[in-house]
Every structure is written in C-alpha cells, then in structure tokens.
Design a protein around this motif. Structure first.
Motif, PDB file in Angstrom:
ATOM      1  N   LEU A 162       0.827  -1.202   0.000  1.00 35.56           N
ATOM      2  CA  LEU A 162       0.000   0.000   0.000  1.00 35.56           C
ATOM      3  C   LEU A 162       0.865   1.257   0.000  1.00 35.56           C
ATOM      4  O   LEU A 162       1.931   1.293   0.616  1.00 35.56           O
ATOM      5  N   THR A 163       0.382   2.281  -0.685  1.00 31.22           N
ATOM      6  CA  THR A 163       1.029   3.589  -0.604  1.00 31.22           C
ATOM      7  C   THR A 163       0.681   4.200   0.752  1.00 31.22           C
ATOM      8  O   THR A 163      -0.201   3.706   1.469  1.00 31.22           O
ATOM      9  N   THR A 169      -6.039   5.676   4.349  1.00 33.69           N
ATOM     10  CA  THR A 169      -7.446   5.409   4.028  1.00 33.69           C
ATOM     11  C   THR A 169      -7.929   4.135   4.707  1.00 33.69           C
ATOM     12  O   THR A 169      -9.047   4.079   5.245  1.00 33.69           O
ATOM     13  N   LEU A 170      -7.094   3.099   4.699  1.00 32.61           N
ATOM     14  CA  LEU A 170      -7.446   1.828   5.338  1.00 32.61           C
ATOM     15  C   LEU A 170      -7.686   2.009   6.830  1.00 32.61           C
ATOM     16  O   LEU A 170      -8.706   1.540   7.372  1.00 32.61           O
ATOM     17  N   ARG A 175     -11.246   2.473  11.316  1.00 36.27           N
ATOM     18  CA  ARG A 175     -10.995   3.122  12.604  1.00 36.27           C
ATOM     19  C   ARG A 175      -9.990   2.320  13.441  1.00 36.27           C
ATOM     20  O   ARG A 175     -10.245   1.945  14.588  1.00 36.27           O
ATOM     21  N   LEU A 176      -8.856   2.088  12.826  1.00 36.97           N
ATOM     22  CA  LEU A 176      -7.811   1.290  13.461  1.00 36.97           C
ATOM     23  C   LEU A 176      -6.560   2.119  13.699  1.00 36.97           C
ATOM     24  O   LEU A 176      -6.305   3.099  12.999  1.00 36.97           O
ATOM     25  N   VAL A 201       2.453  -1.167   5.002  1.00 36.48           N
ATOM     26  CA  VAL A 201       1.359  -2.133   5.105  1.00 36.48           C
ATOM     27  C   VAL A 201       1.223  -2.857   3.770  1.00 36.48           C
ATOM     28  O   VAL A 201       1.289  -2.236   2.705  1.00 36.48           O
ATOM     29  N   VAL A 202       1.042  -4.168   3.837  1.00 34.05           N
ATOM     30  CA  VAL A 202       0.878  -4.967   2.628  1.00 34.05           C
ATOM     31  C   VAL A 202      -0.500  -5.617   2.639  1.00 34.05           C
ATOM     32  O   VAL A 202      -0.979  -6.090   3.673  1.00 34.05           O
ATOM     33  N   LYS A 203      -1.150  -5.588   1.488  1.00 33.23           N
ATOM     34  CA  LYS A 203      -2.462  -6.216   1.310  1.00 33.23           C
ATOM     35  C   LYS A 203      -2.252  -7.622   0.761  1.00 33.23           C
ATOM     36  O   LYS A 203      -1.552  -7.814  -0.231  1.00 33.23           O
TER      37      LYS A 203
END
Length: 221
Positions: A162-163, A169-170, A175-176, A201-203
C-alpha cells in the motif's frame, strides 16, 4: 594430454554452471524489480538462457558486467542499483564502496547479491544504515535466495504494497491504529522480496472457497 583435456572439460562445465546460475538470478531480479514498480522491459523479462549466454559468455565473466540500474515507473528520479559481489562474504568496506557508487549515480536504493551470508558485523552495519538514513537503503540477498521467484509459488498469495495514502485510508475506514493490524517481519522472505520497510502495510489476497477471495492486511515490523 588427457589431464589437460579433463581440466578443459571441467572448466567448461563450471563456466556453464556459473552462466546458468547468474541467468536464473538476473531473471528473478528483473521480475522482482518489475513487481516492485520499476521500469523493466519485456525483453529483459523474457531473456532466454541462450540470449544471456551470447551476452555474457566470455572466458572470465565479470560480476561488474551484471550490474543493473533501474528507475521507478511512477517516479523517474527514484533509482535502484543491483550489484553482484565478486567477494564471497563482502565486508563493511565493500558496502561503503557500494554506498559511494549509489551517491555518484544518485540512487537511493541498492540490492547486493552475495554468494555467502554476511558476517554479524556487516549485518549490524547495514541495520545501522537502515535505521539512521532516510536517503539510502542497501538490501542484500544470497544467490540461492534468487534462483527462483518465490512469489510465483502456487501457495504464495497475492501481495500488494500500500502507498502511504492507501494505508491512511485503510486505517480511517476501519478506525484502526496501525498497531492493531496483524504483523509481518521485515525479514520474512516475501517482505524481503518486495523490499518492505518497517511501518509499511501490505495487502494479502487469498482465494476462498466460500467468499471467492479473502483479504487481510499486515503491518511490517
């Protein structure tokens, strides 16, 4: 005469083995760089052993001739260099020389391919550089780690880095806090393949028999 012939045959076999090994390693590196978002040509991704042999099959193939330089597709100013060490276990002085070459080439990132694992002292020096420099990053891989592209294994799910914007945004969407996300070590083979840094963070997308696909996110430590 017989001994001389046997020696020539052995040297030819060793040379062929070396060519084949470096061909596989460079193929994996080009695939890795492509997956990381660097500009890699179709010809480089599809180079055959025969093509590679024609290009590098000299009597004494130099590791210097294998050096790779690439820029990111989305940012031409972001450059990476790939060095092949001609020293089995390069020390701190070797990495200082690589760092100098990075500065000369205006490259913020480099990968060094080494035949054998580094000494504890060299690893600490690279760890120190990673912690203290926002400008330069040097990664290293053992030759044996790059003989195959581990992300192509059927049991390895799809990974997408992820950028910073996508990460924000994630976290806002669910709400983390980032510390609430599952974790992955930066030393994990997949994390190393993608060059992940602490805080990214990796998806991860896995196939699911019930939902079609199952998505999770992991924070790099």
């Amino acid at each position: 005469l017989l001994n001389a012939t046997m020696d020539d045959t052995q040297r030819a076999a060793e040379r062929a083995d070396r060519l084949n090994r470096y061909f596989k390693i460079r193929r994996t590196i080009f695939e890795m760089l492509d997956q990381r978002g660097y500009s890699v040509s179709e010809a480089e991704l599809k180079t055959t052993l025969q093509d590679f042999s024609k290009q590098f099959a000299t009597q004494e193939m130099s590791t210097e001739s294998l050096t790779i330089s690439k820029t990111r597709v989305d940012d031409r100013s972001a450059k990476i260099l790939v060095f092949f060490s001609d020293i089995a276990k390069p020390g701190v002085d070797s990495f200082k020389r690589y760092l100098t070459r990075m500065k000369e080439a205006n490259a913020g990132r480099a990968i060094v391919v080494v035949p054998q694992d580094l000494s504890a002292y060299s690893r600490k020096a690279l760890d120190y550089l990673a912690r203290t420099s926002d400008t330069y990053t040097i990664e290293y891989f053992l030759e044996k780690e790059l003989l195959v592209n581990i992300t192509k294994h059927k049991l390895v799910p799809k990974h997408k880095v992820l950028t910073n914007e996508e990460k924000t945004t994630l976290l806002e969407k669910y709400r983390l806090k980032e510390t609430q996300l599952p974790r992955i070590e930066a030393t994990d083979p997949i994390a190393k393949f993608y060059g992940l840094k602490t805080g990214q963070v990796v998806k991860i997308t896995r196939p699911s028999e019930t939902a079609g696909r199952y998505v999770t996110y992991r924070l790099v430590l």
